[in-house]
Design a protein around this motif. Sequence first.
Motif, PDB file in Angstrom:
ATOM      1  N   VAL A  82       0.228 -11.892 -16.178  1.00 44.13           N
ATOM      2  CA  VAL A  82       0.888 -12.658 -15.115  1.00 44.13           C
ATOM      3  C   VAL A  82       0.461 -12.067 -13.783  1.00 44.13           C
ATOM      4  N   LEU A 113      10.156  -0.250  -2.809  1.00 42.10           N
ATOM      5  CA  LEU A 113      10.466   0.768  -1.799  1.00 42.10           C
ATOM      6  C   LEU A 113       9.893   0.338  -0.470  1.00 42.10           C
ATOM      7  N   ASN A 135       5.417   1.121 -10.336  1.00 43.47           N
ATOM      8  CA  ASN A 135       4.514   0.313  -9.515  1.00 43.47           C
ATOM      9  C   ASN A 135       3.395   1.135  -8.895  1.00 43.47           C
ATOM     10  N   GLY A 167       1.058 -12.004  -9.754  1.00 33.20           N
ATOM     11  CA  GLY A 167       1.841 -12.361  -8.573  1.00 33.20           C
ATOM     12  C   GLY A 167       0.919 -12.252  -7.365  1.00 33.20           C
ATOM     13  N   GLY A 168       0.936 -11.065  -6.716  1.00 32.14           N
ATOM     14  CA  GLY A 168       0.064 -10.841  -5.560  1.00 32.14           C
ATOM     15  C   GLY A 168      -1.268 -10.216  -5.925  1.00 32.14           C
ATOM     16  N   GLY A 169      -1.439  -9.797  -7.187  1.00 31.75           N
ATOM     17  CA  GLY A 169      -2.703  -9.210  -7.629  1.00 31.75           C
ATOM     18  C   GLY A 169      -2.964  -7.812  -7.073  1.00 31.75           C
ATOM     19  N   HIS A 170      -1.918  -7.140  -6.566  1.00 27.40           N
ATOM     20  CA  HIS A 170      -2.079  -5.846  -5.897  1.00 27.40           C
ATOM     21  C   HIS A 170      -2.027  -4.651  -6.829  1.00 27.40           C
ATOM     22  N   ASN A 171      -1.584  -4.862  -8.047  1.00 34.83           N
ATOM     23  CA  ASN A 171      -1.285  -3.711  -8.896  1.00 34.83           C
ATOM     24  C   ASN A 171      -2.470  -2.749  -9.028  1.00 34.83           C
ATOM     25  N   GLY A 180       5.422  -8.433  -8.447  1.00 35.85           N
ATOM     26  CA  GLY A 180       5.275  -7.104  -9.032  1.00 35.85           C
ATOM     27  C   GLY A 180       6.125  -6.079  -8.318  1.00 35.85           C
ATOM     28  N   TYR A 203       7.292   6.258 -10.281  1.00 38.26           N
ATOM     29  CA  TYR A 203       7.569   4.855  -9.946  1.00 38.26           C
ATOM     30  C   TYR A 203       6.521   3.997 -10.655  1.00 38.26           C
ATOM     31  N   GLY A 211       9.416 -11.749 -19.026  1.00 37.47           N
ATOM     32  CA  GLY A 211       9.103 -13.156 -18.811  1.00 37.47           C
ATOM     33  C   GLY A 211       8.447 -13.334 -17.456  1.00 37.47           C
ATOM     34  N   GLY A 215       8.176  -3.768   0.976  1.00 38.37           N
ATOM     35  CA  GLY A 215       7.270  -2.617   1.009  1.00 38.37           C
ATOM     36  C   GLY A 215       6.707  -2.355   2.392  1.00 38.37           C
ATOM     37  N   PHE A 216       5.680  -1.505   2.431  1.00 35.78           N
ATOM     38  CA  PHE A 216       5.125  -1.030   3.701  1.00 35.78           C
ATOM     39  C   PHE A 216       3.856  -1.790   4.105  1.00 35.78           C
ATOM     40  N   GLY A 241       2.329  -8.416  -3.366  1.00 33.67           N
ATOM     41  CA  GLY A 241       3.052  -9.531  -3.972  1.00 33.67           C
ATOM     42  C   GLY A 241       4.543  -9.256  -4.117  1.00 33.67           C
ATOM     43  N   VAL A 278       8.786 -14.620 -13.788  1.00 30.09           N
ATOM     44  CA  VAL A 278       9.777 -15.023 -12.776  1.00 30.09           C
ATOM     45  C   VAL A 278       9.127 -16.062 -11.873  1.00 30.09           C
TER      46      VAL A 278
HETATM   47  C1  LIG Z   1      -1.856  -1.282  -0.700  1.00 33.13           C
HETATM   48  C2  LIG Z   1      -0.611  -1.251  -1.507  1.00 33.13           C
HETATM   49  C3  LIG Z   1       0.597  -0.958  -0.897  1.00 33.13           C
HETATM   50  C4  LIG Z   1       1.766  -0.918  -1.652  1.00 33.13           C
HETATM   51  N1  LIG Z   1       2.933  -0.628  -1.023  1.00 33.13           N
HETATM   52  C5  LIG Z   1       4.084  -0.623  -1.744  1.00 33.13           C
HETATM   53  C6  LIG Z   1       5.333  -0.393  -1.105  1.00 33.13           C
HETATM   54  O1  LIG Z   1       5.404  -0.230   0.093  1.00 33.13           O
HETATM   55  N2  LIG Z   1       6.457  -0.380  -1.861  1.00 33.13           N
HETATM   56  C7  LIG Z   1       6.415  -0.585  -3.194  1.00 33.13           C
HETATM   57  O2  LIG Z   1       7.467  -0.582  -3.822  1.00 33.13           O
HETATM   58  N3  LIG Z   1       5.245  -0.791  -3.822  1.00 33.13           N
HETATM   59  C8  LIG Z   1       4.090  -0.816  -3.131  1.00 33.13           C
HETATM   60  N4  LIG Z   1       2.898  -1.026  -3.764  1.00 33.13           N
HETATM   61  C9  LIG Z   1       2.882  -1.124  -5.222  1.00 33.13           C
HETATM   62  C10 LIG Z   1       3.195  -2.535  -5.643  1.00 33.13           C
HETATM   63  O3  LIG Z   1       4.592  -2.664  -5.749  1.00 33.13           O
HETATM   64  C11 LIG Z   1       2.567  -2.814  -7.020  1.00 33.13           C
HETATM   65  O4  LIG Z   1       1.171  -2.725  -6.909  1.00 33.13           O
HETATM   66  C12 LIG Z   1       2.975  -4.171  -7.553  1.00 33.13           C
HETATM   67  O5  LIG Z   1       2.610  -4.232  -8.911  1.00 33.13           O
HETATM   68  C13 LIG Z   1       2.306  -5.295  -6.799  1.00 33.13           C
HETATM   69  O6  LIG Z   1       2.830  -6.534  -7.156  1.00 33.13           O
HETATM   70  P1  LIG Z   1       1.873  -7.804  -7.185  1.00 33.13           P
HETATM   71  O7  LIG Z   1       2.710  -8.969  -7.529  1.00 33.13           O
HETATM   72  O8  LIG Z   1       1.041  -7.855  -5.964  1.00 33.13           O
HETATM   73  O9  LIG Z   1       0.902  -7.367  -8.371  1.00 33.13           O
HETATM   74  P2  LIG Z   1       0.229  -8.079  -9.604  1.00 33.13           P
HETATM   75  O10 LIG Z   1      -1.014  -7.276  -9.819  1.00 33.13           O
HETATM   76  O11 LIG Z   1       0.082  -9.527  -9.429  1.00 33.13           O
HETATM   77  O12 LIG Z   1       1.269  -7.821 -10.783  1.00 33.13           O
HETATM   78  C14 LIG Z   1       1.697  -6.533 -11.109  1.00 33.13           C
HETATM   79  C15 LIG Z   1       2.576  -6.540 -12.346  1.00 33.13           C
HETATM   80  O13 LIG Z   1       3.756  -7.313 -12.109  1.00 33.13           O
HETATM   81  C16 LIG Z   1       3.831  -8.412 -12.999  1.00 33.13           C
HETATM   82  N5  LIG Z   1       4.273  -9.590 -12.240  1.00 33.13           N
HETATM   83  C17 LIG Z   1       3.926  -9.937 -10.981  1.00 33.13           C
HETATM   84  N6  LIG Z   1       4.585 -11.042 -10.608  1.00 33.13           N
HETATM   85  C18 LIG Z   1       5.354 -11.399 -11.651  1.00 33.13           C
HETATM   86  C19 LIG Z   1       6.282 -12.455 -11.881  1.00 33.13           C
HETATM   87  N7  LIG Z   1       6.548 -13.348 -10.943  1.00 33.13           N
HETATM   88  N8  LIG Z   1       6.893 -12.515 -13.084  1.00 33.13           N
HETATM   89  C20 LIG Z   1       6.656 -11.598 -14.052  1.00 33.13           C
HETATM   90  N9  LIG Z   1       5.788 -10.583 -13.887  1.00 33.13           N
HETATM   91  C21 LIG Z   1       5.152 -10.487 -12.697  1.00 33.13           C
HETATM   92  C22 LIG Z   1       2.422  -8.574 -13.520  1.00 33.13           C
HETATM   93  O14 LIG Z   1       2.406  -9.148 -14.786  1.00 33.13           O
HETATM   94  C23 LIG Z   1       1.910  -7.157 -13.559  1.00 33.13           C
HETATM   95  O15 LIG Z   1       2.326  -6.497 -14.725  1.00 33.13           O
HETATM   96  C24 LIG Z   1       1.720  -1.133  -3.038  1.00 33.13           C
HETATM   97  C25 LIG Z   1       0.502  -1.451  -3.642  1.00 33.13           C
HETATM   98  C26 LIG Z   1      -0.649  -1.513  -2.890  1.00 33.13           C
HETATM   99  C27 LIG Z   1      -1.952  -1.826  -3.563  1.00 33.13           C
END
Ligand SMILES: Cc1cc2nc3c(=O)[nH]c(=O)nc-3n(C[C@H](O)[C@H](O)[C@H](O)COP(=O)(O)OP(=O)(O)OC[C@H]3O[C@@H](n4cnc5c(N)ncnc54)[C@H](O)[C@@H]3O)c2cc1C
Length: 473
Positions: free
Chosen positions: A82, A159, A428, A84-88, A152, A426, A208, A143-144, A149, A210
Motif C-alpha cells: 500500500v 512526530l 517509521n 500513501g506518500g511513498g516516503h518510507n 504512513g 520508532y 488494512g 511531521g517536520f 505522506g 485506510v
Molecule cells: C524526509 C523524511 C522526513 C520524515 N519526517 C518525519 C517526521 O517529521 N515525523 C514522523 O513521524 N515521521 C517522519 N518521517 C517518517 C515517515 O513517517 C515514514 O517514512 C512514513 O512511512 C511515510 O509515510 P508515507 O505514507 O509517505 O509512506 P509510504 O512509503 O507510502 O508507506 C509507508 C508504510 O505505511 C503504509 N501505508 C501508507 N499509507 C497507508 C494507508 N492509507 N493505509 C494503510 N497503510 C498505509 C504502507 O503500506 C507502508 O507500509 C519522515 C520520512 C522522510 C523520508
Amino acid sequence: MNSSVLEMTRSALLVDAVVLAAFKGRLRGQLVQPGDDHYDEARQLYNGMIDKHPAFIVRCVDAADVQAAVNFARENDLLLAVRGGGHNGAGLGSCDDGLVVDLSLMKGIHVDSASSTVRVEGGCTWGDVDHATHPFGLAVPTGFLSTTGVGGLTLGGGLGYLTRRYGLTIDNLLAVDMVLADGRFITASADEHEDLFWAVRGGGGNFGVVTSFLFQGRPVSTVYGGPMFWEMEHAAVVMGYWRDLILTGSHDINGWFGFHTVPPVDMFPTEHHLKKTAVVTWCYTGDMARAEQVFAPIRAIAPLAMDFTGPIPLPALQSLFDGLYPPGLQWYWNADFFTELNDEVIDLHIKHAAQLPTVHSTMHLYPINGAAHQIGERDTAWSFRDANFAQVIVGVDPNPANNERMIQWSKRYWSALHPHSAGGAYVNMMMDEGADRVQNAYRGNYNRLTQIKARYDPHNLFRVNQNIKPGTS
Ligand SMILES: Cc1cc2nc3c(=O)[nH]c(=O)nc-3n(C[C@H](O)[C@H](O)[C@H](O)COP(=O)(O)OP(=O)(O)OC[C@H]3O[C@@H](n4cnc5c(N)ncnc54)[C@H](O)[C@@H]3O)c2cc1C
C-alpha cells in the motif's frame, strides 16, 4: 527477456487475461503495468536507494477502487503493498512483482470549521493538509517536512513540531475508514471496531488500507520558529541546555536537535558553507507577545553562528527543509528511542557527528514528551510513552557511490548509542530490520497487536510493512 524482467512480470503472467480485463473494467482509476508509458514514474519511491518493480500498480481514485484492488490481490494470491506518500525509508510503500494499491490520487480534504475536524483521504501529503487547514487557522499535528505522506506517518505514530503541545499525530486521530483484507469497508473509532482503532494508532499498515482519516484540528497558525545554528565547539553546551529545556520546559516550546553540514547555497553566508554545526529548529506556540522574552536565554546559550528564528506561518516552517531533501536521494536510516540524554551520550554524539559523511547526512533528536506523555502506554499501540526523544541517524546523499561510506557511518554511530537507548525504535524511522526489532518497537503491546491482526488479517495479506504476524491464540 532477461531474468529480472521475467521476475518482475511473473505475477502478471499468472493472472488470467479475462480476470485481469474484468478487474480493469471495475476500476475508475488507472492500472499501470511494466511496459506502460508511466510505469517507471509510477513505481518511483522517495528513497532512491530502493528500486522495486511491481507487476501491477493500481492508482485508486476512491474506496471502491481500493476494495477491488484488495480483492484482486487476495483472489490471485499476489503480494500486496500500500502506497500513501511513498516516503518510507525501507520502501514499504511498494513491492517487487506484486500489486501496489497506490493512493496518491486520493487527495480529498474537508475541513469542518464548526467542529474543527479535518477529513483527509489516504493519498494526501502533509503539505496538502496544511494547505487546506491553514486558512481556517487550524493545524493537524504532523511531521517536520511537508512532502511526507499522511498515511504512513499517521499509522506509525507521527512526530512533529506540535508533539509537546498536542501529542502525536495519532493522539489527534478520531476515526479511520478502512478496507480490510476480506474487502469489507468499515469505520474504526472510539465507538466502532475499538480494537482496530487502538491497533491502527501506531501499528502501521498491518490491518488494512485506510482510505480516509478524521483528525481533530488544533488552533495553530503563526508560530515563533525556525533554525538556530551553532559551531561544533558549542555543541555539548547547546545539547545539554536543549535537553534540560525539553525535559522541564513548558509544552508550548518544542524544537528538534540536529547535526548538519551547512549546504553551500546562497541563503547561508559563505563563511559557514560546508561547516558542521549543531542546530535546533524551534517551534513556539505560546503567547507571541512573549516570544522574544522566551527566546532571549536560548540566544544566550552560546554565540550563535546563524539565527533564522522568528514569527513564521506553521505551513512555512513545516516545508522549510523540503528543498534540501528532494525525492530521489539515497537514504539509510537507523533509529532508537531514548529516555535520557546524559553527558556520556552527548559526548558520543559529538564524536560521531564530527564525522558526518556527506552534506545531507544528519542526526536528529525529536522530543516526544509533553502532551504525548499524557496518553498511557496501553492506550494506543504506540507503547514508548515514557521515552523523551526519538533519535534518527540518516546517511543521505544524491550519489549512490557514497552509499557504503554513509551506511557504515550510520551503523557505527547507532551501535555506539544503542546501549544507552530505551530498547526500541520508532517504526517509521526503521529500515527492514527483522522481526525482533518490530517486536521491540511495540514492547508490551505486541501480543495484543498479534491478536487483533489475527482477527482482521489472519492470512497476513498486509505484510509489506513493519510486520506484525497474526497471533495463534
Ligand atoms: C524526509 C523524511 C522526513 C520524515 N519526517 C518525519 C517526521 O517529521 N515525523 C514522523 O513521524 N515521521 C517522519 N518521517 C517518517 C515517515 O513517517 C515514514 O517514512 C512514513 O512511512 C511515510 O509515510 P508515507 O505514507 O509517505 O509512506 P509510504 O512509503 O507510502 O508507506 C509507508 C508504510 O505505511 C503504509 N501505508 C501508507 N499509507 C497507508 C494507508 N492509507 N493505509 C494503510 N497503510 C498505509 C504502507 O503500506 C507502508 O507500509 C519522515 C520520512 C522522510 C523520508
